[in-house]
Design an enzyme around this catalytic site. Structure first.
Site, PDB file in Angstrom:
ATOM      1  CB  SER A 244      35.685 -31.965 -12.405  1.00 32.98           C
ATOM      2  OG  SER A 244      35.636 -31.274 -11.323  1.00 32.98           O
TER       3      SER A 244
ATOM      4  CG  HIS B  60      35.652 -26.416 -12.545  1.00 36.64           C
ATOM      5  ND1 HIS B  60      37.060 -27.250 -11.915  1.00 36.64           N
ATOM      6  CD2 HIS B  60      34.691 -27.331 -12.392  1.00 36.64           C
ATOM      7  CE1 HIS B  60      36.387 -28.414 -11.908  1.00 36.64           C
ATOM      8  NE2 HIS B  60      35.123 -28.509 -12.104  1.00 36.64           N
TER       9      HIS B  60
ATOM     10  CG  ASP C 271      39.030 -24.812 -11.529  1.00 38.39           C
ATOM     11  OD1 ASP C 271      37.959 -24.629 -10.606  1.00 38.39           O
ATOM     12  OD2 ASP C 271      39.135 -25.992 -12.102  1.00 38.39           O
TER      13      ASP C 271
END
Length: 727
Positions: A589, A710, A675
């Site tokens: 991320s 995600h 995501d």
């Protein structure tokens, strides 16, 4: 970004959401188990000659912004209908799907020879997991609540049993909920204060668009009125008659708090947040006196509250928002307790305020500010305040009684994680905490705050066996370029030599003030037991050494995050833990942005780089206000739409924009089609630009999970399959 899950932004007020989160947190803690047998989905086998990678077409798009011009050859990879794709991946445009499928097939072919090793590692990981595990029951009134797994199940069962003994009642079987779905995750689950209702939020796509279901526990039936388009955040009123929840709008942002009768009925708007740069959430105070609405971005917050005995009244502002002032509030029977960075309290302090006059002008210090001692969170019970503090990348727990006497729960390993779980009910003298370290499995304790007696409730069981004595945990301090010392946690087997010969994996994150805990993970042992050294760099941008550690690497000082990570690698090399070119860097991320930046800055250090859901297309993403996280994250990165200095600084490190011809290490980028935080086209574009640029001949691979978002796969087995793939 985690880029960060919105609910994580409210982590400072652990008590506020304690009851909603307790079952879900327990499920998350237990969810690291096993995966199905490995097979290439396309049946790809490694041919005698190296497979030919896909070549992404170039369609130059010239973008003019603040008098600056950039050209993006791969802008076509962004689906203009991406919001619809989050809800239904089949709507993705054909040329994008064709390219993603080709990238996945190429990666499978390149990695086909590793399938037996992946299978072996998976079986090791599964062997370290107690499959029929259960959380320690959390007492609340006449019941004890817990989650457990059956052997072979992907998902948990949410359960309760009478506190004085009696049969188990299964509140939710998440396996049945997931049946027939490619993805299903219960993100939040909670019972009503009167124990008559049970609500849960399901994300059935990985897109973080939730439905909230309410179940009548007397009839064991799910009530017909389902709440749609929610973030997954909800709370019952203290009288159990109402349910409050956070709405998710069409752009994926939390924008409204709604209320309706808990068993169904007319929906009422409670609060609407006009600022698109704010996250919102709802919960109850520890003493059930108030319903609390939290409003917050990375640097500013505001709390609104509704009396619990008048849940249909308008919310009141506790203290109006002020830029750069963060605070969160809970209620302690006869007063408000507030964690704040007001004034010069960079690392936060705790104050109190009168129930009927909670404004800042009446705040009185309870726990004064101490520089370098970051107060992360606190938890309230009838007679005690327990708080969690962080200093030098380790944590401690402080217990305080009503009279002001304090004592500390401490540990003596060089690197460890103490985490305050808190009490599951208000009228108790017992709190709960967990302890672990990189070599020590998690131990869960109940702690009597008056007598100071602790009771070990559970030790994480490793069925295949684990001898702590076989491992060494060390804490190093790497000198940064400006003289700061960056903590580095090291895990290795005792018999692994420290002479530069061992391969090393260096993990980092460094954003949003989120610290990297020196915690235990059974998965890492599949590397460490093969002679790898595993290291965590506690770099600036996180709060590992206090909130100032975070503030020293954001906006116009963001590059400190990257240079700290490089300094950690160089220090490990100097101390003979590693050798340049034999280090694998890993981050996800916002940590994936770190991976992209250090790949550009010092490609010579890394044998390979794993960028998981990497936030790498920084300028384009932070200029796209249609994306749900862009306005809320301008305080973190800067606003390149309006601020030329922010644009130039961001451009100077943006991993996608800084790719150039050089000898890059091997790279694996991963993403999820659903995501909403780091959209699939970021890793896709990064790989498309990296592959023709690298002169090393080392592979650049892309893995896009076409059925997840995600966090990757939802099932505990499928998740371990992904870990084994990356390792």
């Amino acid at each position: 970004r985690t880029r960060s899950r919105p609910h994580e932004l409210f982590g400072g007020n652990a008590a506020m959401n304690r009851r909603q989160m307790i079952a879900s947190s327990a499920a998350a803690a237990l969810s690291a188990a096993a995966a199905p047998s490995f097979a290439s989905p396309t049946g790809a086998q490694m041919p005698a000659n190296r497979p030919t990678p896909p070549v992404a077409k170039k369609i130059p798009v010239v973008i003019e912004q603040l008098g600056r011009t950039r050209t993006d050859d791969y802008q076509w990879m962004k689906d203009d209908n991406w919001q619809a794709v989050l809800r239904d991946p089949s709507l993705i445009k054909a040329e994008v799907k064709e390219h993603l499928d080709a990238e996945n097939a190429y990666r499978e072919a390149m990695m086909a020879s590793t399938l037996p090793l992946q299978e072996t590692m998976f079986r090791e990981m599964r062997g370290r997991i107690k499959e029929d595990d259960a959380s320690v029951p959390a007492p609340d009134g006449p019941w004890e609540y817990y989650v457990r797994y059956n052997t072979g199940d992907q998902h948990p069962l949410y359960c309760r049993k009478p506190r004085n003994g009696g049969p188990e009642q299964v509140l939710l079987d998440a396996n049945a909920l997931a049946e027939g779905k490619a993805y299903s995750e219960v993100s939040n689950a909670s019972h009503s204060p009167d124990h008559a209702l049970f609500a849960y939020a399901e994300d059935a796509q990985g897109s973080e668009v939730h439905k909230i279901y309410v179940k009548d526990l007397a009839t064991n039936q799910v009530l017909p009125e389902v709440i749609d388009s929610a973030t997954g955040d909800f709370a019952f009123s203290p009288d159990s008659q109402w349910i409050f929840w956070t709405n998710r709008n069409d752009n994926g942002r939390p924008d409204k708090i709604f209320r309706r009768p808990a068993t169904g009925g007319e929906t009422t708007l409670v609060y609407e947040e006009e600022d698109e740069g704010m996250f919102i959430g709802v919960g109850r105070t520890s003493d059930d006196r108030f319903i609390v609405i939290g409003v917050q971005n990375q640097e500013t917050s505001e709390t609104r509250y509704i009396p619990g005995d008048a849940p249909t009244t308008e919310p009141l502002v506790l203290e109006p928002r002020e830029v750069a002032h963060r605070y969160d509030a809970d209620h302690w029977g006869d007063r408000w307790v507030i964690r704040t960075n007001g004034g010069d309290a960079v690392d936060f302090k705790i104050v109190t305020a009168a129930t009927d006059a909670p404004a800042r002008s009446g705040w009185t210090d309870l726990v004064p500010h101490t520089p370098g001692r970051f107060i992360e969170s606190f938890d309230l019970t009838r007679d005690h305040l327990a708080r969690q503090e962080r200093s030098d990348a380790n944590t401690r727990i402080i217990i305080r009684d009503r009279a002001g006497a304090e004592h500390e729960i401490a540990a003596d390993e060089p690197a460890f994680a103490l985490s305050l779980a808190g009490a599951s009910e208000y009228d108790t003298g017992v709190t709960r905490y967990a302890y672990n370290s990189p070599s020590t499995p998690t131990q869960t304790y109940d702690y009597d705050m008056g007598s100071r007696e602790r009771t070990l409730r559970k030790t994480q069981e490793i069925p295949s066996g684990h001898d702590v004595a076989n491992y060494v945990v060390e804490r190093l301090n790497a000198p940064a370029s400006d003289g700061e010392l960056v903590p580095v946690t090291v895990l290795r087997r005792k018999d692994t030599p420290v002479d530069g010969s061992a391969p090393l994996l260096l993990y980092g994150y460094g954003s949003y003030g989120i610290p990297m805990a020196a915690s235990f993970s059974t998965n890492r042992l599949s590397l460490v037991d093969r002679g790898w050294i595993y290291a965590i760099a506690h770099i600036r941008g996180g709060s590992d050494k206090g909130w100032g550690w975070f503030q020293a690497a954001r906006r116009m000082t963001k590059k400190n995050t990257f240079t700290d990570f490089i300094a950690a690698a160089e220090h490990l090399i100097d101390r003979k833990y590693a050798t340049a070119g034999r280090i694998v860097a890993q981050g996800g991320s916002a940590g994936g942005m770190l991976m992209g930046a250090v790949t550009n800055m010092r490609p010579d250090l890394w044998a390979g780089v794993i960028g998981q859901v990497p936030f790498v297309d920084v300028i384009n993403t932070m200029s796209d206000t249609s994306l749900p996280l862009t306005p809320p994250e301008w305080p973190e990165w800067g606003n390149p739409i309006e601020d030329a200095a922010a644009y130039d600084y961001m451009m100077s490190y943006s991993p996608y924009d800084q790719v150039e011809a050089k000898a890059y290490p091997a790279v694996l980028a991963t993403g999820g089609l659903s995501d909403p935080r780091v959209t699939y086209w970021e890793p896709e574009k990064w790989v498309a630009k990296l592959r023709p640029a690298t002169t090393s001949g080392k592979p650049v691979l892309l893995k896009i999970n076409m059925e997840a978002g995600h966090g990757g796969a939802a099932g505990r087995f499928d998740y371990l399959k992904e870990v084994a793939h990356d390792y």
